[in-house]
Design a protein around this motif. Structure first.
Motif, short mmCIF file in Angstrom:
data_model
loop_
_atom_site.label_atom_id
_atom_site.label_comp_id
_atom_site.label_asym_id
_atom_site.label_seq_id
_atom_site.Cartn_x
_atom_site.Cartn_y
_atom_site.Cartn_z
N ASP A 1 -4.61 -39.96 10.71
CA ASP A 1 -4.76 -39.45 11.20
C ASP A 1 -4.68 -37.72 11.75
OD1 ASP A 1 -3.48 -38.70 13.61
OD2 ASP A 1 -1.83 -39.58 13.43
N THR A 2 -5.58 -37.81 12.37
CA THR A 2 -6.07 -36.42 12.35
C THR A 2 -5.20 -35.16 12.38
OG1 THR A 2 -7.03 -36.31 14.51
CG2 THR A 2 -8.73 -36.69 13.56
N HIS A 3 -4.30 -35.92 13.26
CA HIS A 3 -2.85 -35.24 13.71
C HIS A 3 -1.70 -34.53 12.27
CE1 HIS A 3 -2.79 -36.68 17.57
NE2 HIS A 3 -3.37 -35.38 17.56
N VAL A 4 -1.94 -35.51 11.05
CA VAL A 4 -0.87 -35.69 10.28
C VAL A 4 -1.71 -34.82 9.09
CG1 VAL A 4 -0.70 -36.47 7.61
CG2 VAL A 4 -0.33 -38.03 10.41
N VAL A 5 -0.88 -33.73 8.32
CA VAL A 5 -1.17 -32.88 7.57
C VAL A 5 -0.19 -32.72 6.27
CG1 VAL A 5 -0.98 -30.43 7.28
CG2 VAL A 5 -1.88 -30.89 9.32
N TYR A 6 -0.69 -33.42 5.37
CA TYR A 6 -0.18 -33.26 3.70
C TYR A 6 -0.10 -31.98 3.43
CZ TYR A 6 -3.38 -34.73 0.94
OH TYR A 6 -4.16 -35.11 0.31
N LEU A 7 1.10 -31.20 2.48
CA LEU A 7 1.25 -30.59 1.77
C LEU A 7 1.97 -31.21 0.32
CD1 LEU A 7 2.74 -27.65 3.67
CD2 LEU A 7 0.03 -27.87 3.19
N SER A 8 1.43 -31.70 -1.01
CA SER A 8 1.65 -32.00 -2.18
C SER A 8 2.83 -30.70 -3.24
CB SER A 8 1.45 -32.60 -2.31
OG SER A 8 1.56 -33.58 -3.68
N PHE A 9 3.70 -30.71 -3.71
CA PHE A 9 4.23 -29.87 -4.24
C PHE A 9 3.98 -30.31 -5.74
CE2 PHE A 9 8.27 -27.96 -1.60
CZ PHE A 9 7.15 -27.16 -0.66
N SER A 10 3.67 -29.51 -6.01
CA SER A 10 3.12 -29.41 -7.80
C SER A 10 4.65 -30.06 -9.02
CB SER A 10 2.77 -27.95 -8.71
OG SER A 10 4.41 -26.67 -9.03
N ARG A 11 5.53 -29.53 -8.53
CA ARG A 11 6.45 -30.46 -9.03
C ARG A 11 8.30 -30.46 -7.83
NH1 ARG A 11 10.76 -26.76 -9.64
NH2 ARG A 11 9.86 -24.36 -9.95
N ASN A 12 8.87 -30.72 -7.16
CA ASN A 12 9.85 -30.36 -7.37
C ASN A 12 10.31 -28.66 -6.73
OD1 ASN A 12 13.43 -31.10 -6.60
ND2 ASN A 12 11.85 -32.21 -4.94
N PHE A 13 10.99 -28.36 -5.79
CA PHE A 13 11.43 -27.18 -5.60
C PHE A 13 12.48 -27.41 -4.76
CE2 PHE A 13 6.44 -26.23 -6.99
CZ PHE A 13 7.12 -24.74 -7.28
N GLY A 14 13.06 -28.35 -4.54
CA GLY A 14 13.64 -28.39 -3.12
C GLY A 14 13.79 -28.48 -1.62
N LYS A 15 14.73 -29.00 -1.08
CA LYS A 15 14.67 -28.82 0.21
C LYS A 15 14.24 -27.60 0.65
CE LYS A 15 16.49 -30.86 4.53
NZ LYS A 15 17.43 -31.91 5.20
N GLU A 16 14.89 -26.69 0.04
CA GLU A 16 14.76 -24.92 1.19
C GLU A 16 13.45 -24.72 1.09
OE1 GLU A 16 16.15 -23.66 2.92
OE2 GLU A 16 18.25 -24.76 2.94
N ALA A 17 12.64 -25.21 -0.20
CA ALA A 17 11.14 -24.45 -0.17
C ALA A 17 10.35 -25.54 0.46
CB ALA A 17 10.45 -24.21 -1.55
N ALA A 18 10.80 -26.98 1.10
CA ALA A 18 9.57 -27.99 2.11
C ALA A 18 9.65 -26.72 2.83
CB ALA A 18 10.03 -29.55 1.22
N MET A 19 10.89 -26.90 3.25
CA MET A 19 11.29 -26.52 4.93
C MET A 19 10.74 -25.23 4.89
SD MET A 19 14.97 -27.25 5.52
CE MET A 19 15.81 -26.49 6.44
N TYR A 20 10.39 -24.03 3.72
CA TYR A 20 10.07 -22.70 4.23
C TYR A 20 7.95 -22.97 4.00
CZ TYR A 20 8.99 -17.91 3.34
OH TYR A 20 8.93 -16.48 2.96
N ALA A 21 7.08 -23.54 3.25
CA ALA A 21 5.74 -23.74 3.14
C ALA A 21 5.88 -24.87 4.83
CB ALA A 21 6.18 -24.88 1.39
N GLY A 22 6.58 -25.45 5.34
CA GLY A 22 6.47 -25.90 6.83
C GLY A 22 6.23 -25.30 7.25
#
Length: 314
Positions: A58-79
């Motif tokens: 699916d070309t609509h799907v973009v994924y960003l995979s962290f090098s480790r667990n940075f926490g949900k706040e960091a995941a939201m900020y990355a998004g």
């Protein structure tokens, strides 16, 4: 019109197929383009493998995979930092944030009266009683001691216009508390109530102690009241000590009684010492936050992504 949907993921291999199906079934009826930004927050299961497969199909799907667990706040900020839509939504992958609400949220935003549509739970069915009680007390406390507005039952699930997202991204502080940031940046917000929905599959990643730590972080990040409390404690104990000193002097001069035994003295010393350590602990929390901010470490590091020109470190 393009919609960006940000989905933080941590060990969500069991629920991801269900979430993907439900959210795509909802979005295919919407006009305009969309992107699904999955942020893999250092998962230890097969989450990233599932995301690779979805992205290849699916070309609509973009994924960003962290090098480790940075926490949900960091995941939201990355998004937020890597989103491109005019409208941006953030939601959990466990389906406790119903994708079926998205059309209604979009309709409210497109009316032009509001800049964001935020969701709040009207019930906490299925949640442990003790956790629910502490959650309600937390919302009462933070709203009474801080300038930001955090609504009781508020979820991270919300849809925002690009202007609000840009304002959130500009707040690049390391110690993040998004519920407070959403309220601090302002903008006109419509609160959409809904009944609590339990996880479709898998287990919650938020233990009681993690939630307690998150609540303490929120209070420290958006209020100086704990420092004021420490100051008032100091003044109160100084006044008490002065009154006790006067009492002992008068008692000795009038009645000639010797000072009472050592037990009471030890109790007073321990009590005052405990208050001092408590106040030092409060100040230590603020110093620790300042220390982390001064290091200026990145919020996240992206080890793998299918998005070209992604902000891999920020």
């Amino acid at each position: 019109m393009k919609l960006s949907l940000i989905i933080p993921c941590y060990n969500e291999q069991e629920v991801l197929p269900y979430f993907y199906k439900e959210v795509t079934d909802t979005l295919k009826f919407l006009s305009g383009d969309y992107e699904l930004i999955f942020v893999n927050d250092g998962s230890k299961d097969k989450t990233v493998s599932i995301l690779r497969k979805l992205a290849s199909e699916d070309t609509h799907v973009v994924y960003l995979s962290f090098s480790r667990n940075f926490g949900k706040e960091a995941a939201m900020y990355a998004g937020f930092s890597n989103s491109q839509g005019e409208y941006v939504a953030v939601m959990d992958a466990d389906l406790q944030d119903p994708p079926s609400l998205l059309p209604q949220m979009l309709e409210i935003l497109e009316s032009g009266e509001y800049d964001s549509v935020a969701t709040r739970r009207t019930s906490r069915e299925g949640e442990p009683v003790i956790r629910s009680w502490f959650a309600r007390r937390f919302y009462q406390l933070i709203n009474s001691i801080s300038d930001t507005d955090v609504v009781d039952g508020a979820r991270d699930f919300r849809l925002m216009k690009r202007e609000m997202v840009d304002a959130i991204v500009s707040m690049s502080e390391y110690n993040r508390f998004s519920k407070g940031i959403f309220g601090w940046v302002g903008f006109r917000t419509y609160w959409l109530p809904y009944k609590n929905v339990e996880r479709m599959a898998g287990e919650t990643k938020w233990s009681f102690w993690k939630l307690l730590k998150y609540a303490i972080d929120g209070i420290i990040n958006f209020s100086q009241a704990p420092l004021s409390i420490a100051s008032w404690f100091g003044m109160f104990m100084t006044a008490c000590s002065f009154m006790i000193l006067v009492f002992i002097i008068v008692r000795r001069m009038v009645f000639g009684d010797p000072v009472a035994g050592w037990a009471s003295t030890i109790c007073v010393i321990i009590f005052i010492g405990g208050i001092q350590l408590f106040c030092m602990g409060i100040m230590g929390q603020y110093i620790a936050k300042t220390y982390m901010e001064s290091k200026r470490r990145p919020h996240f590091i992206i080890a793998e992504t299918n998005k070209e020109n992604a902000e891999k470190i920020k």
